[in-house]
Design an enzyme around this catalytic site. Structure first.
Site, PDB file in Angstrom:
ATOM      1  N   GLY A  18      -0.211  -0.639   1.811  1.00  0.00           N
ATOM      2  CA  GLY A  18      -0.035  -0.483   3.137  1.00  0.00           C
ATOM      3  C   GLY A  18       1.396   0.415   3.507  1.00  0.00           C
ATOM      4  O   GLY A  18       2.172   0.404   2.554  1.00  0.00           O
TER       5      GLY A  18
ATOM      6  N   ASP B  37       6.127  -6.223   3.900  1.00  0.00           N
ATOM      7  CA  ASP B  37       6.208  -7.907   3.960  1.00  0.00           C
ATOM      8  C   ASP B  37       7.509  -8.392   3.288  1.00  0.00           C
ATOM      9  O   ASP B  37       7.667  -9.671   3.653  1.00  0.00           O
ATOM     10  CB  ASP B  37       5.205  -8.193   3.348  1.00  0.00           C
ATOM     11  CG  ASP B  37       3.682  -7.987   3.814  1.00  0.00           C
ATOM     12  OD1 ASP B  37       3.883  -7.398   5.062  1.00  0.00           O
ATOM     13  OD2 ASP B  37       2.644  -8.240   3.419  1.00  0.00           O
TER      14      ASP B  37
ATOM     15  N   THR C 228       7.074  -2.587   0.475  1.00  0.00           N
ATOM     16  CA  THR C 228       6.306  -3.385   1.575  1.00  0.00           C
ATOM     17  C   THR C 228       6.924  -3.804   2.467  1.00  0.00           C
ATOM     18  O   THR C 228       8.202  -4.354   2.344  1.00  0.00           O
ATOM     19  CB  THR C 228       5.442  -4.546   0.624  1.00  0.00           C
ATOM     20  OG1 THR C 228       4.570  -5.275   1.604  1.00  0.00           O
ATOM     21  CG2 THR C 228       6.356  -5.613  -0.030  1.00  0.00           C
TER      22      THR C 228
ATOM     23  N   ASP D 299       1.296  -6.148  -6.290  1.00  0.00           N
ATOM     24  CA  ASP D 299       0.034  -5.920  -7.230  1.00  0.00           C
ATOM     25  C   ASP D 299      -0.027  -4.425  -7.528  1.00  0.00           C
ATOM     26  O   ASP D 299      -0.127  -4.451  -9.168  1.00  0.00           O
ATOM     27  CB  ASP D 299      -1.060  -5.871  -6.359  1.00  0.00           C
ATOM     28  CG  ASP D 299      -1.668  -7.306  -6.182  1.00  0.00           C
ATOM     29  OD1 ASP D 299      -1.149  -8.121  -6.857  1.00  0.00           O
ATOM     30  OD2 ASP D 299      -2.594  -7.422  -5.275  1.00  0.00           O
TER      31      ASP D 299
HETATM   32  P1  FBP Z   1       1.238  -4.048   1.522  1.00  0.00           P
HETATM   33  O1  FBP Z   1       1.411  -5.389   0.793  1.00  0.00           O
HETATM   34  O2  FBP Z   1       0.495  -3.132   0.681  1.00  0.00           O
HETATM   35  O3  FBP Z   1       2.694  -3.370   1.583  1.00  0.00           O
HETATM   36  O4  FBP Z   1       0.638  -4.036   3.009  1.00  0.00           O
HETATM   37  C1  FBP Z   1       1.190  -4.958   3.873  1.00  0.00           C
HETATM   38  C2  FBP Z   1       0.603  -5.197   5.289  1.00  0.00           C
HETATM   39  O5  FBP Z   1       1.252  -4.425   6.122  1.00  0.00           O
HETATM   40  C3  FBP Z   1       0.488  -6.469   5.582  1.00  0.00           C
HETATM   41  O6  FBP Z   1       1.489  -6.932   6.280  1.00  0.00           O
HETATM   42  C4  FBP Z   1      -0.680  -6.372   6.451  1.00  0.00           C
HETATM   43  O7  FBP Z   1      -1.318  -7.727   6.392  1.00  0.00           O
HETATM   44  C5  FBP Z   1      -1.555  -5.425   5.658  1.00  0.00           C
HETATM   45  O8  FBP Z   1      -0.721  -4.554   5.116  1.00  0.00           O
HETATM   46  C6  FBP Z   1      -2.515  -4.961   6.724  1.00  0.00           C
HETATM   47  O9  FBP Z   1      -3.227  -3.892   5.989  1.00  0.00           O
HETATM   48  P2  FBP Z   1      -4.385  -2.631   6.380  1.00  0.00           P
HETATM   49  O10 FBP Z   1      -3.339  -1.389   6.676  1.00  0.00           O
HETATM   50  O11 FBP Z   1      -5.192  -2.650   5.433  1.00  0.00           O
HETATM   51  O12 FBP Z   1      -4.726  -3.343   7.708  1.00  0.00           O
END
Ligand code: FBP
Length: 555
Positions: free
Chosen positions: A81, A205, A203, A176
């Site tokens: 993300g 998160d 991230t 990951d």
């Molecule tokens: P990463 O762990 O890859 O950094 O992504 C986190 C995140 O932003 C989460 O907070 C969210 O649930 C998810 O990505 C959303 O993913 P997508 O962009 O595939 O909808």
């Protein structure tokens, strides 16, 4: 290209490097610490990473650069993300690489790990990089969620690396992706490819952190962006005095984002998934907890409030995750088709009733109908419930509404309950990086190149002491294997970087816990406002409350 005034101004911003990296490449020397060991399961991890395990921590210092001169061709990918600051990791990497030797080359592989597999890349030059400095987004080369984890994939990457003369690969990603970076590093070393692999912690998160990595980049900007919006909503709520706002914030599993936003805005309610799991709270208990605050405030004439709900909450509610497991099994294989062929919701409801255990059905039955239906409509490619798509902000507001209706009938609740719902996620992932993230990311990238230049592989770029001004930051690297333990994934024991959940005995949660009862009933909102890019350091270079509390800089 049309540029906004802020975009133009941010191109000119010079990110701050840690003091020891500021004197120029010629004056960066390296100091090695003692050999490292993984945080758990040492024998197993050592056996799986015979070539990259146990390497020392590395710190850079001011001194004579003793790295071996060779032409470097580095490939970089963005993985997972979006997170504010990704462009700066790449620009820091590029600047260090070019400052070391102008013949060095940086290739940006497009669309995440897929770019490495498909050999799809761009070659960066000054003009290319300059158009992305200090801006949000990952659009410089895009990102992707393909997992780079099989031997077959590694062989393709090694082949493409050879074809392009790569000396190193930098993977900018979360837990990951960096776990996979460690495995790729091991593969490259075991096969004598000469290709080093370095990771950078990303991230929003905030769950890639540990005793070595103080924060993942993007968390600062994303939480500041959400907190600005939450503060604005709080002010609206306090002005209009007629709505309870239920605000879901991103954070796929850990509740760090929700907690940081709560520390910044002091809402009436903030749920923390890790606490819900530890206390084994049921949906009814959570509902009552929120309804108690609404009732008390309503009975005091305050028919408004703000509740923050972390995106990953439902998976932390034991009875809810048990329900999801049963639903996944109920619809396994051809059962999905059978279910989809049923004529209407009543028939589907009976099918569900017959298929679930009595306990699971009891939980299912108290859910509002739109959530019941969501559980069966939204499936991932493996046929599983897509938990992140459940509108938990609406789920809890609806359950609170039903509970309040009962309390009204019983005569205990005398207020009015009007609801509004919000989900803040994508709004924050590509914001212009705060000065903190701009500086931190640039430093991570710059530092990643120094690790490459000094010949390290299987390391995560590490910039620490980051709650202090950048001058005092410490640059270096830590073997990724040091952060790993064995975990059960898809029925197999796998070496992975341990995900950081909110620690219930940690200072950020303790601070929240000490204040939340007052915040629940009184109106204690705080309004962080928009991220400030220019002005006094105490306004522009603020770190997160989480970091300030963890480092004892806030009481
Ligand atoms: P990463 O762990 O890859 O950094 O992504 C986190 C995140 O932003 C989460 O907070 C969210 O649930 C998810 O990505 C959303 O993913 P997508 O962009 O595939 O909808």
């Amino acid at each position: 290209m049309n540029l906004s005034p802020l975009q133009k101004a941010r191109y000119e911003y010079s990110p701050k490097l840690p003091g020891m990296l500021r004197n120029g490449i010629a004056e960066i020397c390296v100091k090695e610490g003692a050999a490292t060991a993984s945080v758990a399961d040492q024998d197993k991890i050592k056996a799986l990473f015979p070539n990259t395990y146990g390497k020392p921590e590395v710190t850079f210092e001011k001194g004579n650069n003793t790295s071996v001169a060779k032409k470097q061709v580095v490939g970089v990918i963005l993985s997972g993300g979006q997170a504010p600051g990704g462009h700066n990791v790449i620009s820091g990497l590029y600047d260090a690489l070019k400052a070391t030797n102008k013949d060095n080359v940086l290739l940006g592989f497009k669309g995440g790990p897929d770019g490495l597999l498909k050999d799809d890349y761009v070659t960066f030059d000054d003009a290319f990089i300059d158009a992305y400095r200090n801006t949000g987004g990952f659009d410089i080369i895009g990102s992707g969620r393909t997992k780079l984890e099989t031997k077959e994939q590694f062989a393709i990457v090694a082949e493409n690396a050879k074809k392009n003369g790569l000396t190193a690969i930098v993977i900018i990603g979360g837990d990951d992706s960096n776990t996979n970076a460690a495995t790729l590093a091991e593969y490259m070393a075991a096969n004598n490819t000469g290709v080093q692999v370095i990771g950078c912690p990303k991230t929003i998160d905030g769950d890639l952190k540990n005793e070595d990595i103080e924060a993942s980049f993007g968390f600062d900007t994303a939480t500041k962006t959400y907190s600005e919006l939450i503060g604005n909503i709080e002010r609206d709520a306090n002005s209009a005095k007629k709505y309870w706002h239920f605000i879901k914030v991103m954070g796929r599993s850990a509740s760090h984002v929700a907690l940081e936003c709560a520390l910044e805005t002091q809402p009436n309610i903030c749920l923390i998934g890790e606490e819900v799991a530890a206390k084994k709270m049921s949906l009814a208990e959570i509902t009552n907890y929120i309804a108690d605050a609404v009732e008390k405030r309503g009975n005091n004439g305050n028919n408004f409030g703000v509740a923050i709900i972390p995106e990953g909450i439902v998976e932390f509610v034991p009875e809810f995750s048990a329900l999801i497991k049963e639903i996944n099994e109920l619809l396994a294989g051809s059962k999905t088709e059978e279910f989809n062929a049923l004529p209407d919701w009543n028939a589907k409801y009976e099918f569900i009733k017959a298929g679930l255990s009595a306990d699971a059905f009891k939980v299912f039955d108290i859910l509002p109908q739109f959530v019941q239906q969501q559980l069966f409509l939204e499936r991932d490619p493996h046929g599983n419930v897509q938990v992140s798509l459940i509108e938990s902000e609406k789920l809890f507001s609806e359950m609170v509404k039903n509970e309040l209706a009962k309390r009204k009938a019983a005569g205990t609740y005398k207020g009015k309950f009007g609801q509004q719902h919000h989900f803040f996620g994508y709004e924050g992932r590509c914001a212009f990086p705060s000065n903190f993230d701009a500086d931190y990311c640039y430093s991570l990238g710059y530092n990643a190149f120094m690790l490459i230049q000094y010949g390290y592989t299987g390391y995560l770029s590490k910039v620490s002491n980051i709650a202090k001004p950048a001058e005092e930051w410490v640059a270096g690297g830590m073997p990724i294997t040091k952060m790993m333990n064995m975990e059960r994934r898809n029925g197999e024991d796998k070496p992975v970087i341990r995900k950081a959940l909110v620690e219930l005995d940690g200072a950020p949660f303790k601070y929240f816990e000490a204040h939340r009862d007052e915040w629940a009933v009184e109106t204690c909102f705080t309004f962080p406002g928009a991220i400030q890019y220019y002005g006094p350091a105490e306004v522009c270079d603020l770190t997160t409350r989480t970091l300030a509390l963890e480092k004892g800089l806030m009481k």
